[in-house]
Design an enzyme around this catalytic site. Structure first.
Site, PDB file in Angstrom:
ATOM      1  CB  SER A 142      -0.881  -0.018   1.247  1.00 32.68           C
ATOM      2  OG  SER A 142      -1.480   1.230   1.441  1.00 32.68           O
ATOM      3  CD  GLU A 144      -2.654   5.277   4.194  1.00 34.11           C
ATOM      4  OE1 GLU A 144      -2.435   5.461   5.392  1.00 34.11           O
ATOM      5  OE2 GLU A 144      -3.025   6.186   3.425  1.00 34.11           O
ATOM      6  CE1 TYR A 166      -4.279  -1.865   5.188  1.00 34.26           C
ATOM      7  CE2 TYR A 166      -3.096   0.080   4.431  1.00 34.26           C
ATOM      8  CZ  TYR A 166      -3.715  -1.122   4.168  1.00 34.26           C
ATOM      9  OH  TYR A 166      -3.753  -1.589   2.877  1.00 34.26           O
TER      10      TYR A 166
HETATM   11  O1  F7E Z   1      -9.694   7.330   2.785  1.00 38.91           O
HETATM   12  C1  F7E Z   1     -10.315  10.809   3.864  1.00 38.91           C
HETATM   13  C2  F7E Z   1      -9.440   9.956   4.748  1.00 38.91           C
HETATM   14  O2  F7E Z   1     -10.729   5.246   3.661  1.00 38.91           O
HETATM   15  C3  F7E Z   1      -9.124   8.187   1.836  1.00 38.91           C
HETATM   16  C4  F7E Z   1      -7.379   1.436   1.426  1.00 38.91           C
HETATM   17  O3  F7E Z   1      -7.662   0.692   0.268  1.00 38.91           O
HETATM   18  O4  F7E Z   1      -6.136   3.034   0.149  1.00 38.91           O
HETATM   19  C5  F7E Z   1      -7.205   2.894   1.070  1.00 38.91           C
HETATM   20  O5  F7E Z   1      -6.915   3.623   2.257  1.00 38.91           O
HETATM   21  C6  F7E Z   1      -8.979   9.579   2.414  1.00 38.91           C
HETATM   22  C7  F7E Z   1      -8.298   9.646   3.786  1.00 38.91           C
HETATM   23  O6  F7E Z   1      -8.853   5.142   1.931  1.00 38.91           O
HETATM   24  C8  F7E Z   1     -13.727  10.429   4.990  1.00 38.91           C
HETATM   25  O7  F7E Z   1      -9.064  10.681   5.916  1.00 38.91           O
HETATM   26  C9  F7E Z   1     -12.389  12.059   4.519  1.00 38.91           C
HETATM   27  O8  F7E Z   1      -7.389  10.700   3.786  1.00 38.91           O
HETATM   28  O9  F7E Z   1     -11.062   5.850   1.231  1.00 38.91           O
HETATM   29  P1  F7E Z   1     -10.173   5.836   2.413  1.00 38.91           P
HETATM   30  P2  F7E Z   1      -7.366   5.122   2.522  1.00 38.91           P
HETATM   31  O10 F7E Z   1      -7.336   5.342   3.983  1.00 38.91           O
HETATM   32  O11 F7E Z   1      -6.547   6.042   1.679  1.00 38.91           O
HETATM   33  C10 F7E Z   1      -4.866   2.552   0.611  1.00 38.91           C
HETATM   34  C11 F7E Z   1      -3.876   2.666  -0.506  1.00 38.91           C
HETATM   35  C12 F7E Z   1      -4.934   1.192   1.221  1.00 38.91           C
HETATM   36  O12 F7E Z   1      -3.993   0.418   1.140  1.00 38.91           O
HETATM   37  C13 F7E Z   1      -6.114   0.889   2.073  1.00 38.91           C
HETATM   38  O13 F7E Z   1      -6.284  -0.496   2.275  1.00 38.91           O
HETATM   39  O14 F7E Z   1     -10.276  10.127   2.603  1.00 38.91           O
HETATM   40  N1  F7E Z   1     -11.707  10.900   4.307  1.00 38.91           N
HETATM   41  N2  F7E Z   1     -13.639  11.782   4.943  1.00 38.91           N
HETATM   42  C14 F7E Z   1     -12.513   9.871   4.590  1.00 38.91           C
HETATM   43  N3  F7E Z   1     -12.310   8.538   4.516  1.00 38.91           N
HETATM   44  C15 F7E Z   1     -13.347   7.721   4.846  1.00 38.91           C
HETATM   45  N4  F7E Z   1     -13.176   6.383   4.751  1.00 38.91           N
HETATM   46  N5  F7E Z   1     -14.563   8.223   5.260  1.00 38.91           N
HETATM   47  C16 F7E Z   1     -14.799   9.572   5.347  1.00 38.91           C
HETATM   48  O15 F7E Z   1     -15.882  10.006   5.716  1.00 38.91           O
END
Ligand code: F7E
Length: 411
Positions: A142, A144, A166
């Site tokens: 990832s 991340e 993570y």
């Molecule tokens: O968040 C912001 C949050 O949960 C993206 C997984 O596939 O990609 C994914 O991880 C961004 C972050 O994905 C909300 O703070 C704002 O900055 O869709 P996400 P993630 O955390 O980037 C990586 C590459 C992986 O490997 C992981 O497995 O969006 N954000 N408001 C929010 N995020 C969520 N979920 N919900 C909100 O309301």
């Protein structure tokens, strides 16, 4: 869909290729199976998933009558399950998409995240080493892992600086994979996959949360407007807004279908890397364990960054998703310029309607530590393995919103 026990798998006659994909009910696992069915016609494909009391097979229902696919009960966190699989099915490829993949939950369930994403990878590598060292292993890595980035864009040389349990768990798995590759010549790789999305994405991730809610809001607006008497314009109606956290975070989003193609290329680098083709020729296109070991031993197998190389903020995603649904909106901040007061409001005929709020900020969705920006540099995989992703940001948003709109129509 019927789920078998490992010992009930039907294996091909000796010499037939077996590919095991774990986490098969998820977005990536299900797309991987679709890709393999289309592109690797000689393979028997086994999908691993945990048997749950509630069926979560939406992403694989279309595989129900697929003769080359079998669904088995498999739990990555149970080492017996891994050993049984390796012992009985002896797959040629083990593609692992099972994970605790929701970054936000990793603070609440840090140990479980570590257990699933790191310790279990050690179990997989050990089982491969003992039971079938020629099995090629892919683990989902990832962006991340880069976390608090020191340079943009990020390529394979960027150091790990994770910001969440993570990210730390995936960085640990990467280290283990490298150790097993170098110590035992096991063909094990972990791509740095930047965010990748699509209609099969879980609704807790921000993109799908937005697209499903945009469709809900579209229906609420249509219902409100249709209930007004002809010729009367009124904004006494409200919609239930989408609540989001940090809308300034920037992510590099790709289509999950493009990503599974990158995974297969990473698993077959001597086939796709023209400067390595000697290996493929020497083996007649089928890789003997001896040649694989030599190839890996010479340090030819690499982990690659996979990304679109373009990033956008969450607010861009919101604006584009509403646009695709035919709803104009505008970001609006109060006079005191307080960030949490920012909202996305409905626009009618070019004029913002501040009372009809489509999106607002809820601090509950902020994370204890945020990765503010990610943007990949995937030039290495494009150049060396010929990866050529097909879908750009606007097409991806359109694909997701259109799919969610069509789901509503079916109900
Ligand atoms: O968040 C912001 C949050 O949960 C993206 C997984 O596939 O990609 C994914 O991880 C961004 C972050 O994905 C909300 O703070 C704002 O900055 O869709 P996400 P993630 O955390 O980037 C990586 C590459 C992986 O490997 C992981 O497995 O969006 N954000 N408001 C929010 N995020 C969520 N979920 N919900 C909100 O309301």
């Amino acid at each position: 869909m019927k789920i078998k026990n490992i010992q009930d798998i039907t294996l091909p006659p000796s010499g037939g290729m077996v590919i095991f994909v774990s986490g098969v009910t998820g977005q990536d696992g299900s797309h991987m199976v679709d890709y393999l069915l289309k592109n690797v016609p000689e393979a028997t494909i086994i999908g691993g998933a945990r048997r749950l009391s509630v069926d979560n097979h939406d992403n694989i229902v279309h595989l129900e009558h697929e003769p080359r696919f079998q669904l088995v009960n498999f739990d990555l966190t149970d080492s017996h399950s891994i050993y049984k699989l390796m012992e009985y099915a002896k797959p040629d490829y083990f593609i692992n998409f099972a994970a605790q993949s929701f970054v936000a939950s990793s603070w609440d369930f840090a140990r479980q995240t570590w257990q699933t994403n790191s310790t279990s990878i050690l179990d997989c590598l050990e089982a491969i080493k003992r039971l079938k060292p020629s099995c090629r292993f892919y683990n989902a890595g990832s962006s991340e892992e880069f976390g608090n980035v020191i340079v943009t864009p990020q390529n394979e040389t960027h150091p790990p600086r994770p910001r969440s349990p993570y990210g730390a768990s995936k960085a640990a798995a990467r280290t283990l994979i490298k150790v097993y590759r170098e110590s035992y010549g096991i063909y094990a790789v972990q791509g740095w996959l930047f965010n990748h999305e699509g209609p099969r994405r879980g609704k807790e991730f921000v993109t799908r949360k937005i697209t499903t809610n945009v469709v809900r809001i579209k229906n609420e607006i249509d219902a409100a407007l249709n209930s007004l008497p002809d010729g009367v314009a009124s904004f006494d109606w409200k919609v239930t807004p989408i609540e989001l956290g940090n809308i300034d975070a920037c992510r590099d989003w790709s289509d999950a279908e493009d990503m599974v193609d990158a995974v297969w290329r990473m698993l077959n680098q001597e086939v796709y890397n023209s400067s390595h083709l000697g290996y493929a020729t020497l083996t007649g296109g089928r890789f003997t364990p001896e040649w694989t070991k030599l190839y890996v031993g010479q340090g030819m197998v690499k982990d690659y960054v996979c990304s679109s190389d373009v990033n956008h903020s969450i607010r861009d995603f919101v604006t584009e998703a509403f646009k695709v649904a035919g709803i104009e909106g505008r970001w609006f901040i109060n006079m005191k310029n307080e960030p949490l007061s920012e909202r996305f409001v409905y626009v009618d005929g070019g004029i913002p309607v501040p009372d009809v709020v489509l999106v607002r900020i809820n601090p509950q969705f902020y994370r204890p530590a945020e990765v503010e920006t990610l943007r990949g540099d995937s030039s290495a995989i494009r150049k060396e393995l010929g990866w050529n992703p097909k879908t750009n940001f606007n097409e991806l948003v359109k694909k997701m919103v259109t799919s969610d709109l069509s789901q509503v129509k079916k109900v």
